[in-house]
Scaffold this motif. Structure first.
Motif: not given
Length: 183
Positions: A149-153, A115-119, A166-172
């Motif tokens: 294995g998929t990290v999302a907000w 999660e920290l890496a994803a942030v 809701w899921k919020v994509a970290p990239d978009s």
């Protein structure tokens, strides 16, 4: 928000009070559900609470939760560059910092590291995820969620007495309905 618990079946119960209808997922007792609904009248949004917490305790915000245990405060989790975690409590009516406590129970397991890496690599932070999810209702909670294995907000909202996830994509920053609880 899911907290590593798989919910096999969701049921909805309607609570009619003073002409207001509110739906709640099974597992919330009536008192908790009523407090969660009442807390949505907070004057400070999730995004504003995160901004106030980061101004006070610089770092990366990992979550914000409008506490529903009767304390009526925003609890914002912030991680500093050295990996130390803090819980910053924000007044929901004024946005003032009520206190900060170091999180000494963080175990930094594989999920925490992911999660920290994803942030760190995300184009969307917790504040932006809260802003994006606010289009779906009043945000009562936002944080990272690791599903297979998929990290999302992940964000919880309340609108017209109904809770949404809701899921919020970290990239978009794209917002989609969280259907993981259907399993």
């Amino acid at each position: 928000m899911k907290r590593n618990i798989v919910i096999a079946t969701l049921t909805a119960a309607a609570l009619v009070t003073g002409g207001t209808v509110a739906a709640f997922a099974a597992g919330d007792d009536e008192a908790t559900a009523t407090r969660r609904q009442a807390n949505t009248s907070a004057q400070v949004t999730a995004a504003e609470a995160i901004a106030a917490a980061l101004k006070h305790t610089p770092g990366k915000a990992l979550s914000a939760d409008l506490d529903d245990d009767g304390a009526d405060v925003w609890e914002v989790t912030v991680v500093k560059g050295d990996g130390s975690g803090y819980e910053v409590r924000i007044a929901p009516d004024t946005g003032k910092v009520l206190g900060t406590q170091r999180d000494t129970e963080d175990d930094h397991d594989a999920d925490d590291r992911a999660e920290l890496a994803a942030v760190k690599g995300a184009h969307t932070d917790a504040r932006e995820a809260a802003l994006a999810a606010a289009a779906k209702g009043t945000v009562t909670e936002v944080g990272l969620d690791d599903d297979n294995g998929t990290v999302a907000w992940s964000a919880d909202t309340v609108k017209d007495g109904r809770q949404g996830e809701w899921k919020v994509a970290p990239d978009s920053g794209k917002v989609t309905q969280d259907r993981d609880d259907d399993a």
